[in-house]
Enzyme design. Structure first.
Site, mmCIF file in Angstrom:
data_model
loop_
_atom_site.group_PDB
_atom_site.id
_atom_site.type_symbol
_atom_site.label_atom_id
_atom_site.label_comp_id
_atom_site.label_asym_id
_atom_site.label_seq_id
_atom_site.Cartn_x
_atom_site.Cartn_y
_atom_site.Cartn_z
ATOM 1 N N ARG A 63 4.086 -7.779 0.522
ATOM 2 C CA ARG A 63 2.840 -6.561 1.281
ATOM 3 C C ARG A 63 2.499 -7.326 1.533
ATOM 4 N NH1 ARG A 63 2.563 -2.558 -4.081
ATOM 5 N NH2 ARG A 63 1.871 -0.876 -3.232
ATOM 6 N N LYS B 221 -3.814 8.846 -9.103
ATOM 7 C CA LYS B 221 -3.590 7.319 -9.212
ATOM 8 C C LYS B 221 -4.436 6.341 -7.894
ATOM 9 C CE LYS B 221 -0.592 3.956 -8.725
ATOM 10 N NZ LYS B 221 -1.162 3.256 -8.139
ATOM 11 N N ASN B 222 -3.564 7.174 -6.747
ATOM 12 C CA ASN B 222 -3.129 6.396 -5.570
ATOM 13 C C ASN B 222 -4.153 7.325 -5.139
ATOM 14 O OD1 ASN B 222 -1.353 4.826 -6.170
ATOM 15 N ND2 ASN B 222 -0.549 5.975 -4.732
ATOM 16 N N CYS C 182 3.795 -9.219 -4.985
ATOM 17 C CA CYS C 182 4.322 -7.621 -5.253
ATOM 18 C C CYS C 182 5.391 -7.543 -5.780
ATOM 19 C CB CYS C 182 3.697 -6.674 -3.906
ATOM 20 S SG CYS C 182 4.140 -5.158 -5.325
ATOM 21 N N ASP D 136 7.248 6.752 -3.976
ATOM 22 C CA ASP D 136 6.924 6.411 -5.461
ATOM 23 C C ASP D 136 8.410 7.661 -5.600
ATOM 24 O OD1 ASP D 136 4.792 4.496 -4.558
ATOM 25 O OD2 ASP D 136 3.473 5.836 -4.752
ATOM 26 N N ARG E 120 0.315 1.800 -15.996
ATOM 27 C CA ARG E 120 -0.727 1.647 -15.004
ATOM 28 C C ARG E 120 -0.857 2.501 -13.804
ATOM 29 N NH1 ARG E 120 2.360 -2.287 -10.633
ATOM 30 N NH2 ARG E 120 0.384 -0.835 -9.514
HETATM 31 C C1 UD1 Z 1 0.469 2.981 -1.230
HETATM 32 C C2 UD1 Z 1 0.028 3.472 -2.452
HETATM 33 C C3 UD1 Z 1 1.920 3.604 -2.677
HETATM 34 C C4 UD1 Z 1 2.769 3.660 -2.252
HETATM 35 C C5 UD1 Z 1 2.788 3.233 -0.867
HETATM 36 C C6 UD1 Z 1 3.603 3.875 0.441
HETATM 37 C C7 UD1 Z 1 -1.632 3.271 -3.400
HETATM 38 C C8 UD1 Z 1 -2.572 2.831 -4.570
HETATM 39 N N1 UD1 Z 1 -0.469 2.816 -3.332
HETATM 40 O O1 UD1 Z 1 0.111 1.487 -1.236
HETATM 41 O O2 UD1 Z 1 1.291 4.177 -4.145
HETATM 42 O O3 UD1 Z 1 4.206 3.298 -2.532
HETATM 43 O O4 UD1 Z 1 0.826 3.301 -0.621
HETATM 44 O O5 UD1 Z 1 3.457 5.772 0.063
HETATM 45 O O6 UD1 Z 1 -2.227 3.530 -2.869
HETATM 46 N N2 UD1 Z 1 2.283 -2.456 5.567
HETATM 47 C C9 UD1 Z 1 2.184 -4.016 6.448
HETATM 48 N N3 UD1 Z 1 1.831 -4.807 6.559
HETATM 49 C C10 UD1 Z 1 -0.093 -4.136 6.700
HETATM 50 C C11 UD1 Z 1 -0.411 -2.849 5.168
HETATM 51 C C12 UD1 Z 1 1.888 -2.062 5.221
HETATM 52 O O7 UD1 Z 1 2.894 -4.437 7.027
HETATM 53 O O8 UD1 Z 1 -0.975 -4.038 6.251
HETATM 54 C C13 UD1 Z 1 4.032 -2.398 5.450
HETATM 55 C C14 UD1 Z 1 4.515 -2.689 3.480
HETATM 56 O O9 UD1 Z 1 4.892 -3.967 2.715
HETATM 57 C C15 UD1 Z 1 5.480 -1.608 3.472
HETATM 58 C C16 UD1 Z 1 4.477 -0.227 4.102
HETATM 59 O O10 UD1 Z 1 3.745 -0.461 5.482
HETATM 60 O O11 UD1 Z 1 6.679 -1.825 3.683
HETATM 61 C C17 UD1 Z 1 3.602 0.416 3.560
HETATM 62 O O12 UD1 Z 1 2.756 0.172 3.269
HETATM 63 P P1 UD1 Z 1 1.443 0.940 2.483
HETATM 64 O O13 UD1 Z 1 1.188 2.261 3.098
HETATM 65 O O14 UD1 Z 1 0.025 -0.101 3.068
HETATM 66 O O15 UD1 Z 1 0.983 0.862 1.290
HETATM 67 P P2 UD1 Z 1 0.490 0.612 -0.016
HETATM 68 O O16 UD1 Z 1 -1.018 1.344 0.600
HETATM 69 O O17 UD1 Z 1 0.163 -0.579 -0.820
#
Ligand code: UD1
Length: 418
Positions: free
Chosen positions: A120, A22-23, A115, A305, A397
């Protein structure tokens, strides 16, 4: 809305083929916007994937699925706005931003919905895109993004290796003018898969040994085909589901090298693992042993995850386990539901202390999020008696044929409409 009825206590045994990740497929579907014509193989059938199809068709693209292969034609693209209901359908819709802005020079998207994993934020996505030349204005819950002249490469150091932010930068940078360097990017296998897809289409992306990503902008990307990597989180989930029942499973179409942080934890729980080629064989223990300390980390650390299914496994361990969630602030909602099944879990901020009990009992539980929902099913498979797991739309999902797969391994699980 459907629910699962699970009669616990059956050992899972058999073989399972793992679907595409998925990711990986979600950012790759966003990346198809940069190309006239793409074919994606091993595309899983998931509601999050359908949500991406809806975004693409809403933008005027044509999406055709034939079995596990999907073709996306983008010549008909006639918009650059992603409306709120589509953004809310899927949290990771934000990854379309980089692609739309690269393709159209502008984008209007609604802020992604709140979320279940806690706040998030998307600050890293936005500040990175600004460095590449995007002007972003917030207006009544919408982000109006424009590019003055053209996107220009930049050096971006991420304070945290965010998966989504890294993907957005990659998508915006491929056809930007000049070089983009991403320091401290995410290194998840899904990032590498996206890079491979883009490279096949003609992008000049190089991932250095320390993980730094170098992107030399090109004028255009070309039609391509790509096979999505197997879903390591689905694999980890089925391994936990088998382990908790003391069963035995052979997973096919997996890349064991993506699960090296998960294997030692399963072994600590008493599982016996053998990997050969693209398969993983697991033999579960009579009763899981406790886990000294599972700390979630960015890849190659233990994936956040997989934290919830691993917590389910530790609920019936012969001692006390400790889990530390370092990625998301609020990723223990499933713990409250697990306690309804008799689990003894103490939460203190990012730390969960799980006192193993000899048996869980069936209960009515509600899925709180995708992986948390899978964890409840995992616990229900080992629980005495019947469980009712509701709000399974979360599970759908990210897991294709979840109930069917578990049934094929001998579980008693049925899906019923509420
Ligand atoms: C992706 C994965 C999700 C997984 C996560 C962490 C997909 C579709 N989803 O989510 O399944 O759980 O990686 O491995 O690939 N953060 C900020 N600011 C930002 C972006 C992120 O503070 O602009 C923080 C988030 O709140 C969180 C952490 O960084 O605490 C990790 O987030 P991120 O790696 O961005 O996860 P996703 O891309 O949302």
């Amino acid at each position: 809305m459907s629910k699962f009825i699970i009669d616990g206590g059956r050992k899972l045994t058999g073989e399972l083929t793992i679907h595409g990740a998925k990711n990986s497929v979600l950012p790759i579907l966003a990346a198809t916007l940069l190309i006239d014509h793409s074919t994606i193989h091993n595309c899983p059938s998931l509601t999050d994937v359908d949500a991406s199809f809806n975004i693409l068709t809403n933008l005027g693209c044509q999406v055709v699925r034939e079995g596990n292969s999907v073709t996306v034609q983008t010549q008909g693209m006639n918009g650059c706005t992603i409306p709120e209901h589509l953004m809310r359908e899927m949290r990771s819709s934000i990854v379309f931003l980089g692609a739309v802005v690269a393709r159209c020079g502008k984008a209007v998207i609604s802020m992604p919905g709140g979320c279940e994993l806690g706040p998030r934020p998307i600050d890293l996505h936005l500040s990175s895109l600004e460095k590449l030349g995007v002007t972003i204005k917030e207006d009544h819950g919408y982000l109006n993004c424009t590019v003055e002249d053209k996107l220009r490469g930049a050096t971006i150091s991420l304070p945290f290796p965010s998966v989504g932010a890294t993907e957005n930068i990659m998508l915006a940078a491929c056809t930007a003018e000049g070089e983009t360097i991403i320091h401290n990017p995410a290194r998840e296998p899904e990032i590498v898969d996206l890079a491979n897809f883009l490279q096949r289409a003609g992008a000049r992306i190089h991932i250095g040994e320390n993980g730094t990503i170098y992107i030399q902008g090109v004028k255009k990307l070309y039609p391509t085909e790509h096979t999505v990597i197997p879903d390591r989180i689905a694999a980890a989930t089925y391994l936990c589901c088998t382990a908790i029942t003391g069963g035995e499973v052979l997973l096919k179409n997996v890349m064991p090298q993506h699960l090296t942080a998960v294997f030692p934890v399963l072994e600590e729980a008493g599982c016996r693992l053998r990997c050969a080629g693209g398969t993983i064989h697991l033999e579960g223990p009579q009763r899981p042993r406790p886990l000294r300390m599972v700390r979630t980390m960015p890849y190659p650390g233990f994936p956040t995850d997989a934290q919830s299914p691993m917590m389910a496994l530790s609920c019936i361990a012969s001692g006390t386990s400790v889990l530390v969630e370092n990625i998301f602030e609020n990723r223990y909602k499933h713990a409250y539901e697990l306690t309804r099944m008799g689990a003894r879990i103490h939460l203190e901020g990012r730390v969960a202390v799980v006192e193993g009990v000899p048996k869980l009992h069936g209960a009515r539980v509600v899925c709180t999020d995708l992986r948390g929902g899978a964890a409840l099913c995992c616990a229900a498979l080992a629980a005495e008696g019947q469980s009712e797991v509701t709000k399974i739309n979360h599970i759908e999902r990210g897991y294709q044929d979840f109930d069917k797969n578990l049934r094929s391994l001998g579980a008693i699980i049925k899906k019923v409409s509420e």
